[in-house]
Design a protein around this motif. Sequence first.
Motif, PDB file in Angstrom:
ATOM      1  N   PHE A  46      -2.377   0.899  11.184  1.00 23.59           N
ATOM      2  CA  PHE A  46      -3.394   0.807  10.688  1.00 23.59           C
ATOM      3  C   PHE A  46      -3.478  -0.560   9.729  1.00 23.59           C
ATOM      4  CE2 PHE A  46      -1.726   3.367   7.388  1.00 23.59           C
ATOM      5  CZ  PHE A  46      -2.029   2.632   6.183  1.00 23.59           C
ATOM      6  N   ALA A  96       1.465   0.107   8.134  1.00 24.48           N
ATOM      7  CA  ALA A  96       0.539   0.068   7.597  1.00 24.48           C
ATOM      8  C   ALA A  96       0.599  -1.641   7.451  1.00 24.48           C
ATOM      9  CB  ALA A  96       0.626   0.513   6.047  1.00 24.48           C
ATOM     10  N   TRP A 120     -13.358   4.579   7.758  1.00 23.56           N
ATOM     11  CA  TRP A 120     -11.866   5.017   7.718  1.00 23.56           C
ATOM     12  C   TRP A 120     -11.897   6.366   7.134  1.00 23.56           C
ATOM     13  CZ3 TRP A 120      -6.623   4.457   8.668  1.00 23.56           C
ATOM     14  CH2 TRP A 120      -5.995   4.893   7.645  1.00 23.56           C
ATOM     15  N   VAL A 127      -0.763   4.886  -0.015  1.00 25.65           N
ATOM     16  CA  VAL A 127      -1.465   5.495   1.261  1.00 25.65           C
ATOM     17  C   VAL A 127      -0.317   5.798   2.129  1.00 25.65           C
ATOM     18  CG1 VAL A 127      -2.710   4.820   3.238  1.00 25.65           C
ATOM     19  CG2 VAL A 127      -3.579   4.048   0.814  1.00 25.65           C
ATOM     20  N   TYR A 164      -9.222  -0.254   9.873  1.00 32.28           N
ATOM     21  CA  TYR A 164      -9.070  -0.981   8.642  1.00 32.28           C
ATOM     22  C   TYR A 164      -9.085   0.134   7.632  1.00 32.28           C
ATOM     23  CZ  TYR A 164      -9.381  -5.786  10.517  1.00 32.28           C
ATOM     24  OH  TYR A 164      -9.260  -6.758  11.213  1.00 32.28           O
ATOM     25  N   ALA A 165      -8.172   0.463   6.935  1.00 37.15           N
ATOM     26  CA  ALA A 165      -8.228   1.358   5.770  1.00 37.15           C
ATOM     27  C   ALA A 165      -9.107   0.902   4.620  1.00 37.15           C
ATOM     28  CB  ALA A 165      -6.768   1.383   5.268  1.00 37.15           C
ATOM     29  N   ALA A 187      -4.010  -2.341   6.487  1.00 36.61           N
ATOM     30  CA  ALA A 187      -4.008  -2.153   5.105  1.00 36.61           C
ATOM     31  C   ALA A 187      -4.978  -2.974   4.224  1.00 36.61           C
ATOM     32  CB  ALA A 187      -3.017  -1.956   4.580  1.00 36.61           C
ATOM     33  N   TRP A 247      -7.671  10.314  10.846  1.00 38.91           N
ATOM     34  CA  TRP A 247      -6.609   9.297  11.564  1.00 38.91           C
ATOM     35  C   TRP A 247      -5.308  10.037  11.766  1.00 38.91           C
ATOM     36  CZ3 TRP A 247      -2.479   6.416  10.281  1.00 38.91           C
ATOM     37  CH2 TRP A 247      -2.148   5.432  11.029  1.00 38.91           C
ATOM     38  N   LEU A 255      -8.665   8.869   6.194  1.00 41.47           N
ATOM     39  CA  LEU A 255      -6.995   9.150   6.493  1.00 41.47           C
ATOM     40  C   LEU A 255      -6.893  10.340   7.209  1.00 41.47           C
ATOM     41  CD1 LEU A 255      -4.422   7.968   5.946  1.00 41.47           C
ATOM     42  CD2 LEU A 255      -4.605   9.377   3.651  1.00 41.47           C
ATOM     43  N   CYS A 315       0.920  -1.262   0.020  1.00 42.29           N
ATOM     44  CA  CYS A 315      -0.029   0.071  -0.045  1.00 42.29           C
ATOM     45  C   CYS A 315       1.057   1.450  -0.031  1.00 42.29           C
ATOM     46  CB  CYS A 315      -1.052  -0.032   1.212  1.00 42.29           C
ATOM     47  SG  CYS A 315      -0.103  -0.206   2.644  1.00 42.29           S
TER      48      CYS A 315
END
Length: 125
Positions: free
Chosen positions: A73, A40, A112, A8, A106-107, A75, A117, A114, A5
């Motif tokens: 988090f 992640a 969720w 992200v 959970y992304a 991913a 968070w 971002l 990921c």
Amino acid sequence: MYDSCQAVAEEIADKLGAETISVQSMNNRQVENSQSLVLAVEFQADGLLTPHWQYASQMLRTASLNGKNIAVFIALGNRLDNGSYANAFCSGLKENGARLVGDQPYAGTQDWNLDNWVCAISPNL
């Protein structure tokens, strides 16, 4: 630190003024020289960590995490497990001296966000 990921992870790093490190290339020295880490973490549908995160998890158990602030988090993974796999992973970090900051969401799920968070974890990193 991320596996697949990267986009992200780069967005988070940009918001925090940090650098990204792939779990495929991370080492104990990088972990121990960092004051804070954002992980992640990726689980497979069966609840097992992805192969690269399995390796990273072993490394994180041997590295000194005392005094390090770590945000996690999830991913990828089985979102139906009520967080038991993520909680077990995070418990291992705490047992090795890490101080976890923020929730372990959970992304990509509906709740969720971002930006929210990152705002929640940034004062503690």
